[in-house]
Design a protein around this motif. Structure first.
Motif, PDB file in Angstrom:
ATOM      1  N   GLU A 177       0.831  -1.206   0.000  1.00 13.85           N
ATOM      2  CA  GLU A 177       0.000   0.000   0.000  1.00 13.85           C
ATOM      3  C   GLU A 177       0.867   1.258   0.000  1.00 13.85           C
ATOM      4  O   GLU A 177       2.019   1.248   0.436  1.00 13.85           O
ATOM      5  CB  GLU A 177      -0.918   0.009   1.229  1.00 13.85           C
ATOM      6  CG  GLU A 177      -1.873  -1.171   1.313  1.00 13.85           C
ATOM      7  CD  GLU A 177      -2.891  -1.199   0.184  1.00 13.85           C
ATOM      8  OE1 GLU A 177      -3.173  -0.121  -0.393  1.00 13.85           O
ATOM      9  OE2 GLU A 177      -3.403  -2.296  -0.131  1.00 13.85           O
ATOM     10  N   ARG A 227       2.680   4.921  -1.424  1.00  8.30           N
ATOM     11  CA  ARG A 227       3.614   5.332  -2.471  1.00  8.30           C
ATOM     12  C   ARG A 227       4.798   4.386  -2.566  1.00  8.30           C
ATOM     13  O   ARG A 227       5.303   3.901  -1.560  1.00  8.30           O
ATOM     14  CB  ARG A 227       4.099   6.764  -2.187  1.00  8.30           C
ATOM     15  CG  ARG A 227       5.043   7.318  -3.242  1.00  8.30           C
ATOM     16  CD  ARG A 227       5.079   8.839  -3.197  1.00  8.30           C
ATOM     17  NE  ARG A 227       5.725   9.365  -2.014  1.00  8.30           N
ATOM     18  CZ  ARG A 227       7.029   9.621  -1.927  1.00  8.30           C
ATOM     19  NH1 ARG A 227       7.820   9.355  -2.949  1.00  8.30           N
ATOM     20  NH2 ARG A 227       7.530  10.139  -0.827  1.00  8.30           N
ATOM     21  N   GLY A 252      -0.027   7.518 -10.707  1.00  8.85           N
ATOM     22  CA  GLY A 252       0.931   7.465  -9.603  1.00  8.85           C
ATOM     23  C   GLY A 252       2.223   6.740  -9.908  1.00  8.85           C
ATOM     24  O   GLY A 252       3.102   6.652  -9.046  1.00  8.85           O
ATOM     25  N   HIS A 273      -0.980   1.003  -5.576  1.00  7.26           N
ATOM     26  CA  HIS A 273      -2.388   0.629  -5.442  1.00  7.26           C
ATOM     27  C   HIS A 273      -3.244   1.877  -5.340  1.00  7.26           C
ATOM     28  O   HIS A 273      -3.069   2.694  -4.438  1.00  7.26           O
ATOM     29  CB  HIS A 273      -2.577  -0.238  -4.193  1.00  7.26           C
ATOM     30  CG  HIS A 273      -4.002  -0.636  -3.948  1.00  7.26           C
ATOM     31  ND1 HIS A 273      -4.475  -0.939  -2.685  1.00  7.26           N
ATOM     32  CD2 HIS A 273      -5.064  -0.760  -4.785  1.00  7.26           C
ATOM     33  CE1 HIS A 273      -5.762  -1.249  -2.768  1.00  7.26           C
ATOM     34  NE2 HIS A 273      -6.138  -1.136  -4.037  1.00  7.26           N
ATOM     35  N   ARG A 274      -4.166   2.034  -6.274  1.00 10.38           N
ATOM     36  CA  ARG A 274      -5.116   3.147  -6.262  1.00 10.38           C
ATOM     37  C   ARG A 274      -6.462   2.656  -6.773  1.00 10.38           C
ATOM     38  O   ARG A 274      -6.606   2.353  -7.961  1.00 10.38           O
ATOM     39  CB  ARG A 274      -4.636   4.311  -7.132  1.00 10.38           C
ATOM     40  CG  ARG A 274      -3.432   5.048  -6.566  1.00 10.38           C
ATOM     41  CD  ARG A 274      -3.144   6.328  -7.321  1.00 10.38           C
ATOM     42  NE  ARG A 274      -2.036   7.059  -6.731  1.00 10.38           N
ATOM     43  CZ  ARG A 274      -1.608   8.233  -7.164  1.00 10.38           C
ATOM     44  NH1 ARG A 274      -2.210   8.800  -8.207  1.00 10.38           N
ATOM     45  NH2 ARG A 274      -0.591   8.841  -6.573  1.00 10.38           N
ATOM     46  N   GLN A 320      -6.843  -0.220  -9.260  1.00  7.33           N
ATOM     47  CA  GLN A 320      -5.487  -0.416  -9.767  1.00  7.33           C
ATOM     48  C   GLN A 320      -4.622  -1.051  -8.683  1.00  7.33           C
ATOM     49  O   GLN A 320      -4.384  -0.466  -7.634  1.00  7.33           O
ATOM     50  CB  GLN A 320      -4.902   0.938 -10.183  1.00  7.33           C
ATOM     51  CG  GLN A 320      -3.432   0.910 -10.581  1.00  7.33           C
ATOM     52  CD  GLN A 320      -2.924   2.299 -10.910  1.00  7.33           C
ATOM     53  OE1 GLN A 320      -3.289   2.874 -11.922  1.00  7.33           O
ATOM     54  NE2 GLN A 320      -2.084   2.857 -10.051  1.00  7.33           N
ATOM     55  N   SER A 343      -1.192  -2.709  -6.936  1.00  4.67           N
ATOM     56  CA  SER A 343       0.238  -2.410  -6.934  1.00  4.67           C
ATOM     57  C   SER A 343       0.990  -3.497  -7.708  1.00  4.67           C
ATOM     58  O   SER A 343       0.675  -4.691  -7.599  1.00  4.67           O
ATOM     59  CB  SER A 343       0.771  -2.302  -5.509  1.00  4.67           C
ATOM     60  OG  SER A 343       0.504  -3.485  -4.787  1.00  4.67           O
TER      61      SER A 343
END
Length: 330
Positions: A40, A42, A297, A316-317, A320, A322
């Motif tokens: 999770e 950045r 990102g 992970h967004r 989406q 990771s």
């Protein structure tokens, strides 16, 4: 109307053939997506063990380093207990991984086989980018309100600290002379460090191009590439005179730039969701040749010339997941 049908079909065929040719000759080809389940936040910088086919990923928001087996195409393990890992470098001669942690200011060295801790050095607040100077066997780490820490790899101690005008972001080491070029966005300049003198010898203002974070170096042609975020540009600088040669439009939120010497290309990854590729026509002229859709990102990347690959970190967004996206460089 029927008499135009063969021409219409011909046009469709030509368009299809052109698209297929373009895809086949694209400067970056997506070849693999390696999931990072459970990671999770950045994702920051990466390093690679070319011989061992391993990618090391500083998952800043997850407080881990993810170890990816490139041969198997999967994550092999996670190094936990870190505090916002940002900079990372693999030392092939020692088979060690060095991680700079932003939250607690430590520089931690791990055995790259057992992943046991070899040393943990308290450097200072916001330990960030890391470079390995193989000519002298030392690490250079950016940290704090403005400094480069020089660390001896044998003793794991800071042997000197070079003062800067603000927190250093990306920096590059020259091989032919004792110079380090440092992006200092808070001071709106690029600092030029003489490592023999252990001091900044000059600064080059970036002017209207603010927030200069990523950087790459073409030492042979004396060109420095600085990615800026406001506005989003790739600024080309002459390292002999310090003047700006040109500024190329990129996407927003760039965080990594690489120069491909063999193909004379520059790769720029941006968090807006694109990677840009520029062709170097000569030292002063650059041509945009591709804008590759990546992911929201996905601002950090790693170009590995030995493998002819570009690795792009996808956070992970929403839906989406990771992952590490692997692009082949033809």
């Amino acid at each position: 109307m029927k008499r135009f049908r063969p021409l219409s079909l011909l046009l469709v065929f030509v368009c299809f053939a052109s698209a297929a040719y373009s895809q086949a000759n694209a400067p970056l080809k997506l070849s693999q997506t390696i999931p990072l389940p459970g990671v999770e936040g950045r994702i920051d910088h990466m390093s690679v063990d070319v011989k061992g086919q391993r990618l090391f990923v500083a998952a800043l928001g997850n407080n881990t380093v993810e170890v990816v087996d490139l041969a198997q195409g999967k994550r092999s393990r996670s190094i936990t207990g870190l505090k916002e890992p940002q900079g990372i470098v693999y030392i092939p001669t020692l088979d060690q991984v060095v991680v700079a942690n932003g939250a607690d200011g430590t520089v931690r060295t791990f055995d790259a086989r057992s992943f046991t801790t070899i040393s943990s050095l308290d450097l200072g607040d916001d330990a960030d980018n890391v470079r390995y100077d193989s000519t002298v066997g030392r690490l250079v780490v950016g940290y704090g309100d403005g400094a480069l820490g020089i660390i001896d790899l044998k003793t794991h101690k800071v042997i000197s600290s070079i003062k800067l005008s603000g927190h250093p972001e990306s920096f590059q080491l020259e091989k032919s002379r004792p110079r380090i070029y440092v992006n200092v966005p808070s001071a709106n300049h690029i600092a030029v460090v003489d490592t023999a003198k252990q001091a900044v010898i000059t600064t080059w203002p970036v002017g209207q191009f603010r927030a200069n974070f990523p950087m790459a170096l073409d030492e042979a042609h004396h060109r420095l590439f600085a990615g800026t975020r406001n506005p989003a540009r790739l600024v080309v600088v002459d390292t002999e005179a310090g003047n700006q040669i040109t500024a190329l439009i990129t996407s927003a939120d760039t965080d990594d730039v690489f120069f491909d010497q063999e193909n004379r290309r520059v790769y720029v990854s941006a968090g807006e969701g694109y990677s840009h590729i520029f062709r170097q026509l000569d030292a002063d002229r650059y041509q945009p040749i591709s804008k590759v859709v990546t992911a929201a990102g996905a601002r950090t990347s790693l170009f590995v010339p030995e493998l002819r690959k570009v690795f792009v970190a996808v956070p992970h967004r929403g839906r989406q997941e990771s992952a590490i996206r692997v692009y082949d460089v033809p």
